[in-house]
Design an enzyme around this catalytic site. Structure first.
Site: not given
Ligand code: CAA
Length: 388
Positions: A130, A245, A342, A344, A369
């Site tokens: 992502l 989620d 701490q 230890l 995440e």
């Molecule tokens: N379920 C379903 N749909 C969702 C949703 C959810 N939980 N969250 C958002 N959406 C949908 C929204 O409904 C929206 O659609 P509509 O316009 O049709 O309603 C669309 O997605 C856009 O949503 P937002 O407007 O909320 O999006 P945003 O640009 O404001 O971003 C954010 C929201 C929560 C900041 C998101 O970008 C986010 O989670 N960012 C963090 C990214 C992340 O977690 N990265 C981790 C990478 S993976 C990783 O780390 C793996 C690893 O190494 C182990």
């Protein structure tokens, strides 16, 4: 209150049996490799094989695709117990779930039949692409492109911070299929590392989870069959968020496991370490620290299991619970592992003891995440929705 009401607050016996079984495998065959994986930065193959032999490498894959069919709570408990022994190794079951969850949530039956059985058998691992150099917390700002060309899609771009990159055979890749419309122009695809045009960057030099490779993944004109799209074009961002989620619960479980490992080690240590003529565990200052650590850990575990139950049922409040569990458990793991160091004293600060590794490993759970700042955004949005 009738006894059944209280029974509902106990974990089912089969879940406790899973914990015992994973702990036995990890004590014998994963914990002994943890320090070496941290020291060398090598992927712990022996630990992978131990998990694979016991079917704990990707326990969430449903039985119809050859998997163990563990529910979300059992999967979280597997990850927790592996993390108690070795956080880097716990990313094997955790990221196999992260990578395959988009398929499970939104993939066609053909895609599931093609790509899930090799993960279930342990022949292949599955990663999740992502993030990009300029699109971390703002995931929808990604620029990786997928362009339709007849019966194919052609992918170009760079993904960064990809856990298990290079070791995994399969990748869920999110890419822009319709520029200019933001989140609604993003789609998800399955890519095989043998697809021409896929390559990897050098392993990142990290603070912790060193046994789990983190690398960039490059897509240079990668041509894949059109049916490798997961769901409909434009649904990829929602699939990415729905996936997180569920899998933020698994990071919460990982954090709980790391913290439990640190508490177990430091609690035993203070009963053996003597100063001022008695075990340091006899001092109330030490006892208060241990009590706080155990209390916070149990609160984090209960929230994590409550979120896991919501993940299994697909409840509408999972978005809040997944973010809350991940945020609370990871902040708690950071506090507990720091306190373990701490307890230890000077020994805790050396690599002769595992708690400094656990402290370094805990840090990433506050970042990946979704940073804990992003989790607070997610929670606040869910909370305010009810009042707007
Ligand atoms: N379920 C379903 N749909 C969702 C949703 C959810 N939980 N969250 C958002 N959406 C949908 C929204 O409904 C929206 O659609 P509509 O316009 O049709 O309603 C669309 O997605 C856009 O949503 P937002 O407007 O909320 O999006 P945003 O640009 O404001 O971003 C954010 C929201 C929560 C900041 C998101 O970008 C986010 O989670 N960012 C963090 C990214 C992340 O977690 N990265 C981790 C990478 S993976 C990783 O780390 C793996 C690893 O190494 C182990």
């Amino acid at each position: 209150m009738p006894t059944e009401t209280f029974e509902a607050y106990r974990l089912p016996e089969e879940h406790e049996a899973v914990r015992e079984a994973v702990r036995a495998v990890c004590d014998a065959k994963v914990a002994p490799n943890a320090a070496e994986a941290d020291e060398t930065g090598e992927f712990p193959k022996a630990s992978y094989e131990a998990l694979r032999a016991a079917d704990f490498h990707a326990p969430h894959i449903p039985e119809q695709y050859g998997g163990a069919g563990a529910d979300a709570l059992a999967t979280a408990m597997v990850i927790e117990e592996v993390a108690r022994a070795c956080a880097a190794t716990s990313l094997i079951p955790a990221v196999n779930k992260l990578g395959t969850m988009p398929l499970l949530l939104a993939g066609s039956e053909e895609l599931k039949r093609q790509f899930l059985p090799p993960v279930a058998s342990g022949e292949a691992m599955f990663s999740y692409c992502l993030s990009e150099p300029e699109a971390g917390s703002d995931a929808a700002a990604m620029t990786t492109r997928a362009v339709r060309d007849g019966d194919h899609w052609v992918l170009d771009g760079v993904k960064r911070w990809i856990t298990n990159a290079g070791v995994s055979r399969y990748y869920t890749v999110f890419a822009v299929t319709e520029p200019g419309v933001g989140a609604k122009g993003i789609s998800a695809f399955v890519v095989d590392k043998s697809d021409p045009g896929v390559s990897f960057g050098a392993p990142e030099k990290k603070l912790g989870i060193k046994g789990s490779p983190t690398r960039e993944v490059y897509f240079d004109g990668v041509r894949i069959p059109a049916d490798r799209i997961i769901g409909e074009p434009g649904t990829g961002f929602a699939t990415a968020m729905r996936t997180l989620d569920h899998t933020r619960v698994t990071i919460a479980a990982q954090a709980v496991g790391i913290a439990q490992g640190a508490l177990d080690f430091s609690a035993k240590y203070v009963t053996e370490r003597t100063q001022f003529g008695k075990p340091v565990a006899d001092f109330q200052g030490i006892q208060f620290m241990l009590a706080d650590m155990a209390m916070k850990l149990e609160a984090a575990r209960q929230l994590t299991y409550a979120a896991a139950a919501r993940s299994e049922r697909g409840d509408t409040d999972l978005t809040f619970f997944g973010a809350a569990a991940k945020c609370y458990a990871s902040d708690t793991a950071m506090q507990i592992t720091t306190d373990a160091v701490q307890l230890l004293g000077g020994y805790g600060y050396t690599r002769d003891f595992p708690v400094e590794r656990m402290m370094r490993d805990a840090k990433i759970t506050q970042i990946y995440e979704g940073t804990n700042q992003v989790q607070r955004i997610v929670m606040a949005r869910q909370l305010l929705k009810a009042f707007r």
